[in-house]
Design a protein around this motif. Structure first.
Motif, PDB file in Angstrom:
ATOM      1  N   MET A  59       0.843  -1.189   0.000  1.00  0.00           N
ATOM      2  CA  MET A  59       0.000   0.000   0.000  1.00  0.00           C
ATOM      3  C   MET A  59       0.875   1.234   0.000  1.00  0.00           C
ATOM      4  SD  MET A  59      -3.074   1.023   2.659  1.00  0.00           S
ATOM      5  CE  MET A  59      -4.008   2.535   2.488  1.00  0.00           C
ATOM      6  N   ALA A  60       0.528   2.186  -0.858  1.00  0.00           N
ATOM      7  CA  ALA A  60       1.180   3.500  -0.858  1.00  0.00           C
ATOM      8  C   ALA A  60       0.106   4.531  -0.593  1.00  0.00           C
ATOM      9  CB  ALA A  60       1.881   3.767  -2.187  1.00  0.00           C
ATOM     10  N   GLY A  61       0.209   5.209   0.532  1.00  0.00           N
ATOM     11  CA  GLY A  61      -0.773   6.218   0.913  1.00  0.00           C
ATOM     12  C   GLY A  61      -0.149   7.593   0.891  1.00  0.00           C
ATOM     13  N   PHE A  62      -0.903   8.547   0.365  1.00  0.00           N
ATOM     14  CA  PHE A  62      -0.425   9.916   0.243  1.00  0.00           C
ATOM     15  C   PHE A  62      -1.335  10.838   1.046  1.00  0.00           C
ATOM     16  CE2 PHE A  62       0.573   7.509  -3.561  1.00  0.00           C
ATOM     17  CZ  PHE A  62       1.938   7.687  -3.673  1.00  0.00           C
ATOM     18  N   SER A  63      -0.759  11.511   2.053  1.00  0.00           N
ATOM     19  CA  SER A  63      -1.491  12.459   2.884  1.00  0.00           C
ATOM     20  C   SER A  63      -2.675  11.782   3.568  1.00  0.00           C
ATOM     21  CB  SER A  63      -1.930  13.658   2.035  1.00  0.00           C
ATOM     22  OG  SER A  63      -2.414  14.696   2.848  1.00  0.00           O
ATOM     23  N   MET A  64      -3.909  12.069   3.147  1.00  0.00           N
ATOM     24  CA  MET A  64      -5.075  11.407   3.726  1.00  0.00           C
ATOM     25  C   MET A  64      -4.958   9.894   3.558  1.00  0.00           C
ATOM     26  SD  MET A  64      -7.985  11.897   5.265  1.00  0.00           S
ATOM     27  CE  MET A  64      -9.586  11.152   5.548  1.00  0.00           C
ATOM     28  N   GLY A  65      -4.493   9.458   2.388  1.00  0.00           N
ATOM     29  CA  GLY A  65      -4.320   8.032   2.146  1.00  0.00           C
ATOM     30  C   GLY A  65      -3.301   7.392   3.073  1.00  0.00           C
ATOM     31  N   ALA A  66      -2.268   8.151   3.446  1.00  0.00           N
ATOM     32  CA  ALA A  66      -1.272   7.629   4.385  1.00  0.00           C
ATOM     33  C   ALA A  66      -1.864   7.467   5.775  1.00  0.00           C
ATOM     34  CB  ALA A  66      -0.059   8.557   4.430  1.00  0.00           C
ATOM     35  N   ALA A  67      -2.689   8.428   6.182  1.00  0.00           N
ATOM     36  CA  ALA A  67      -3.355   8.322   7.481  1.00  0.00           C
ATOM     37  C   ALA A  67      -4.298   7.121   7.501  1.00  0.00           C
ATOM     38  CB  ALA A  67      -4.118   9.608   7.786  1.00  0.00           C
ATOM     39  N   ILE A  68      -4.990   6.898   6.391  1.00  0.00           N
ATOM     40  CA  ILE A  68      -5.855   5.718   6.292  1.00  0.00           C
ATOM     41  C   ILE A  68      -5.020   4.443   6.373  1.00  0.00           C
ATOM     42  CG2 ILE A  68      -7.364   4.436   4.726  1.00  0.00           C
ATOM     43  CD1 ILE A  68      -8.350   7.204   3.709  1.00  0.00           C
ATOM     44  N   GLY A  69      -3.870   4.444   5.714  1.00  0.00           N
ATOM     45  CA  GLY A  69      -2.993   3.284   5.771  1.00  0.00           C
ATOM     46  C   GLY A  69      -2.545   2.966   7.184  1.00  0.00           C
ATOM     47  N   LEU A  70      -2.211   3.988   7.956  1.00  0.00           N
ATOM     48  CA  LEU A  70      -1.766   3.769   9.333  1.00  0.00           C
ATOM     49  C   LEU A  70      -2.921   3.249  10.196  1.00  0.00           C
ATOM     50  CD1 LEU A  70       0.483   6.921   9.686  1.00  0.00           C
ATOM     51  CD2 LEU A  70       1.259   4.547   9.676  1.00  0.00           C
ATOM     52  N   ARG A  71      -4.132   3.740   9.936  1.00  0.00           N
ATOM     53  CA  ARG A  71      -5.302   3.223  10.628  1.00  0.00           C
ATOM     54  C   ARG A  71      -5.535   1.750  10.262  1.00  0.00           C
ATOM     55  NH1 ARG A  71      -8.449   3.217  15.060  1.00  0.00           N
ATOM     56  NH2 ARG A  71      -9.055   5.310  15.646  1.00  0.00           N
ATOM     57  N   THR A  72      -5.339   1.428   8.993  1.00  0.00           N
ATOM     58  CA  THR A  72      -5.547   0.058   8.525  1.00  0.00           C
ATOM     59  C   THR A  72      -4.554  -0.901   9.156  1.00  0.00           C
ATOM     60  OG1 THR A  72      -6.376   0.909   6.408  1.00  0.00           O
ATOM     61  CG2 THR A  72      -5.676  -1.393   6.471  1.00  0.00           C
ATOM     62  N   VAL A  73      -3.301  -0.504   9.209  1.00  0.00           N
ATOM     63  CA  VAL A  73      -2.265  -1.339   9.821  1.00  0.00           C
ATOM     64  C   VAL A  73      -2.613  -1.640  11.274  1.00  0.00           C
ATOM     65  CG1 VAL A  73       0.129  -1.285  10.629  1.00  0.00           C
ATOM     66  CG2 VAL A  73      -0.409  -0.648   8.269  1.00  0.00           C
ATOM     67  N   THR A  74      -3.186  -0.664  11.949  1.00  0.00           N
ATOM     68  CA  THR A  74      -3.538  -0.840  13.356  1.00  0.00           C
ATOM     69  C   THR A  74      -4.785  -1.700  13.533  1.00  0.00           C
ATOM     70  OG1 THR A  74      -2.630   1.364  13.793  1.00  0.00           O
ATOM     71  CG2 THR A  74      -4.035   0.411  15.495  1.00  0.00           C
ATOM     72  N   ARG A  75      -5.790  -1.443  12.711  1.00  0.00           N
ATOM     73  CA  ARG A  75      -7.094  -2.086  12.889  1.00  0.00           C
ATOM     74  C   ARG A  75      -7.154  -3.473  12.265  1.00  0.00           C
ATOM     75  NH1 ARG A  75     -12.189  -0.776  14.438  1.00  0.00           N
ATOM     76  NH2 ARG A  75     -13.953  -1.544  13.206  1.00  0.00           N
ATOM     77  N   HIS A  76      -6.342  -3.705  11.238  1.00  0.00           N
ATOM     78  CA  HIS A  76      -6.369  -4.980  10.521  1.00  0.00           C
ATOM     79  C   HIS A  76      -4.938  -5.531  10.421  1.00  0.00           C
ATOM     80  CE1 HIS A  76     -10.580  -4.377   9.393  1.00  0.00           C
ATOM     81  NE2 HIS A  76     -10.258  -3.111   9.159  1.00  0.00           N
ATOM     82  N   PRO A  77      -4.394  -6.020  11.521  1.00  0.00           N
ATOM     83  CA  PRO A  77      -2.991  -6.465  11.540  1.00  0.00           C
ATOM     84  C   PRO A  77      -2.708  -7.532  10.495  1.00  0.00           C
ATOM     85  CG  PRO A  77      -3.904  -6.384  13.763  1.00  0.00           C
ATOM     86  CD  PRO A  77      -5.053  -6.195  12.820  1.00  0.00           C
ATOM     87  N   GLY A  78      -1.613  -7.359   9.791  1.00  0.00           N
ATOM     88  CA  GLY A  78      -1.171  -8.345   8.823  1.00  0.00           C
ATOM     89  C   GLY A  78      -1.795  -8.212   7.454  1.00  0.00           C
ATOM     90  N   LEU A  79      -2.797  -7.364   7.300  1.00  0.00           N
ATOM     91  CA  LEU A  79      -3.450  -7.193   6.001  1.00  0.00           C
ATOM     92  C   LEU A  79      -2.510  -6.544   4.993  1.00  0.00           C
ATOM     93  CD1 LEU A  79      -6.241  -7.323   4.452  1.00  0.00           C
ATOM     94  CD2 LEU A  79      -6.499  -4.930   5.133  1.00  0.00           C
ATOM     95  N   VAL A  80      -1.727  -5.580   5.473  1.00  0.00           N
ATOM     96  CA  VAL A  80      -0.766  -4.866   4.625  1.00  0.00           C
ATOM     97  C   VAL A  80       0.632  -5.341   4.983  1.00  0.00           C
ATOM     98  CG1 VAL A  80       0.177  -2.595   4.039  1.00  0.00           C
ATOM     99  CG2 VAL A  80      -2.279  -2.872   4.410  1.00  0.00           C
TER     100      VAL A  80
END
Length: 281
Positions: free
Chosen positions: A97-118
């Motif tokens: 996953m490559a997140g830019f600005s808002m997308g990066a914040a979403i990526g960090l939320r995803t890593v936390t909420r869905h461990p191992g998905l990314v």
């Protein structure tokens, strides 16, 4: 460069998501900044599709990703869950996953909420005040709130200068690669900006994610987080400082990408090469 994207929709709780896939190889989700929908990456995707199965999408509430109840607030948790459902739809293993600005914040939320998905997340200048020390966090939140107030008072004509100042952007002097697809300020883009400023800024400023949690979750799951900054972004810009704060937690230096905060759209060919280099390591 011609595109051969496959366009699909996915029903998720509270919304219907529009997404596109192109190419072959490991799944790479691009999560855009600002009002950017799947079309924002039209110049970037073709330079990645020879190496990755590239997934782009309209965040819920933007463009073709419609909300079941437009009056219901959209949260960062909603966005993270949408990413999880998208990745489950297109692949069966840890994705890139490559997140830019808002997308990066979403990526960090995803890593936390869905461990191992990314498996690997590139977080380019995340708009995530909680990464900053308290005084800087309050300053970042106040700046975002001031942009919302500017939009309420005078619409995009007033908000755009405030956003440019917030991101250290000088539209009159910014350079780009040649031959980019025009991105006129259509009615749809204006609507996307309205949603981004009015709804998603609030999702960012009210998010309660602890600043250390993404790194803790990533280490526990074996996920690699790569902080990134724009080479031309001013160091005083809050999102740049968010990337530095994330890098400090990881005891690393951020990877530099071409251009400034929006370098992935201004320099798509160069951005694609950096993405390939970094993800290939």
């Amino acid at each position: 460069m011609p595109t051969t994207a496959t366009i699909r929709t996915l029903s998720v709780p509270g919304a219907t998501l529009h997404f596109q896939t192109e190419g072959e190889g490991p799944v790479l989700l691009l999560s855009q900044s600002g009002e950017g929908d799947a079309d924002r990456t039209v110049d970037l995707v073709p330079y990645l599709a020879d190496t990755f199965t590239v997934v782009t999408y309209d965040r819920r509430g933007l463009s073709r990703s419609t909300l079941d109840d437009p009056a219901r607030p959209v949260t960062m948790t909603d966005h993270a869950d949408d990413v999880a459902r998208l990745l489950a739809e297109v692949g069966d293993g840890p994705a890139l996953m490559a997140g830019f600005s808002m997308g990066a914040a979403i990526g960090l939320r995803t890593v936390t909420r869905h461990p191992g998905l990314v498996g690997t997340l590139i977080a380019h200048e995340p708009v995530m005040p909680n990464l900053l020390p308290e005084a800087d966090r309050a300053e970042h939140v106040a700046e975002l709130t001031a942009i919302q107030d500017a939009y309420t008072a005078g619409g995009l004509e007033v908000a755009f200068p405030a956003i440019a100042h917030h991101l250290g952007i000088d539209p009159a002097h910014d350079t780009t690669e040649e031959g980019l697809t025009p991105q006129p300020l259509t009615t749809r883009r204006k609507d996307n900006f309205a949603f981004f400023i009015g709804t998603e800024f609030t999702a960012v400023t009210t998010d309660d994610l602890d600043r250390a949690e993404p790194v803790r979750a990533a280490r526990a799951a074996g996920t690699r987080i790569i902080p990134a900054t724009g080479r031309a972004t001013r160091p005083t810009v809050h999102t740049y400082r968010c990337a530095l704060a994330l890098a400090a937690q990881l005891d690393t230096e951020p990877v530099q990408f071409p251009g400034g905060h929006n370098g992935n759209t201004a320099f798509p060919r160069a951005t694609a090469q950096v993405l390939k280099d970094v993800l290939g390591r």
